[in-house]
Design a protein around this motif. Structure first.
Motif: not given
Length: 373
Positions: A45-47, A59-62, A96-100, A107-108
């Protein structure tokens, strides 16, 4: 092979560090065997602060991540069941976070030049550090970055001490499939057993983490997977039944800290430098801050025509990084002591604290901003 920086490791921390350093103009190479992440069930989870840092690095994780918009904390105790909701709006953030999944994170991150072999020896010298690998390669660099985890060969070679403190708790982590969609809601429950957290990813998937005494976790892990899933489903019914979608992992919770993370032409980052249990989702976010701090420090050193691996340069890393790391690890340790023990005083303290946050919204927003940034 002679170069500026050798980054030792093959995980997301090593790959991101190599990319960031190359983006800053350094000749950097990652040293580590190729790892097949296609079936890796783990997530991170990225804050918001980490997402911002990755944006800076292009780098775009969205596109591959699930934004977590709401957090519900539940705790049982003398006042029955007390709950409090925390939203991205409360913190003034979009999420709140981006979870991947780890595989999607890697990969990104752009591919980087690599020596695809284990480092078998790291030998710091006065003017450079020599790295030998299992395939017979030898690299000579002005600086080595230890991003090879808890058993870091590079950290040990430089004589960087890692202090560890067991927390007396164990965790069982497993990827799960949910019966009902999670709607981007993360739930943390504190009950008579310990803690149970479900961190959403995709639409019907989640990472499940349960923390309790080593005996309780050991007894739970000894059951077959269906029995474990059934017991955990009874503790948290919001998403319906859960089913395991990958292998479970059990490990003791430990805090780890390197008071002096940079010396002898080696700087330790990520899990080579600090160990954080899966509480408050700080682990890889601290790694991102390590990388951004190190990159800026080395960029300044080069602009001032200083040796990037010199004692003078590396002495500037700890004062910039360690106050943040020490503060976050201390907070995690304190939270672990209160949040993961099912005894009456801790249950009362949890419920009182949660109810106080519900009444004092300013304190709630301030605490959230501090955690997310």
């Amino acid at each position: 092979m002679k170069l500026d920086i050798a980054v030792i490791g093959n995980g997301p921390t090593a790959q991101l560090a190599t990319h960031a350093l190359r983006d800053a103009g350094f000749e950097a190479v990652m040293v580590g065997p190729r790892a097949d992440r296609d079936t890796d069930p783990r997530t991170t989870a990225l804050m918001p602060s980490s997402v911002d840092s990755l944006d800076i690095l292009g780098i775009d994780v969205r596109s591959r991540a699930t934004p977590l918009l709401d957090l519900r904390i539940e705790t049982t105790g003398p006042f029955g069941l007390v709950t409090e909701n925390f939203t991205a709006d409360d913190a003034g953030e979009e999420f709140l976070a981006q979870n991947l999944f780890i595989r999607d994170l890697m990969a990104v991150i752009p591919d980087v030049p690599a020596v695809a072999s284990h480092a078998t020896g790291v030998f710091p010298g006065d003017r450079s550090v020599r790295i030998e690998t299992a395939d017979g390669s030898t690299l000579e660099a002005a600086l080595a970055v230890a991003a090879d985890g808890l058993q870091s060969i590079a950290r040990e070679a430089a004589g960087i001490a890692l202090r560890k403190r067991p927390l007396g708790r164990s965790a069982l982590c497993v990827p799960v499939r949910l019966e009902h969609p999670h709607d981007r809601l993360c739930i943390e429950r504190y009950d008579d057993t310990g803690t149970l957290t479900l961190i959403p990813v995709a639409e019907y998937d989640a990472s499940l983490i349960t923390i309790a005494s080593p005996d309780d976790i050991g007894a739970l892990a000894a059951c077959d997977d269906e029995t474990i899933a059934r017991k955990l489903s009874r503790r948290q019914t919001a998403f319906g039944k859960i089913a395991f979608s990958g292998a479970k992992a059990v490990f003791p919770l430990t805090l780890g800290f390197t008071p002096r993370p940079a010396r002898n032409r080696v700087v330790a980052i990520g899990e080579s430098a600090h160990i954080a249990p899966p509480i408050a989702a700080q682990g890889w976010n601290m790694s991102v801050r390590d990388i951004m701090t190190l990159t800026e420090l080395l960029r300044s050193a080069r602009a001032e025509d200083r040796d990037i691996g010199s004692a003078e340069t590396l002495a500037r890393y700890a004062p910039r990084r360690q106050p943040d790391v020490a503060g976050r690890l201390s907070a995690i340790g304190a939270l672990a002591g209160v949040a993961t023990r099912p005894y009456a005083p801790q249950k009362l303290l949890r419920q009182a604290g949660l109810m106080a946050l519900g009444r004092f919204q300013g304190a709630k927003r301030g605490l959230m901003r501090a955690g997310l940034r």
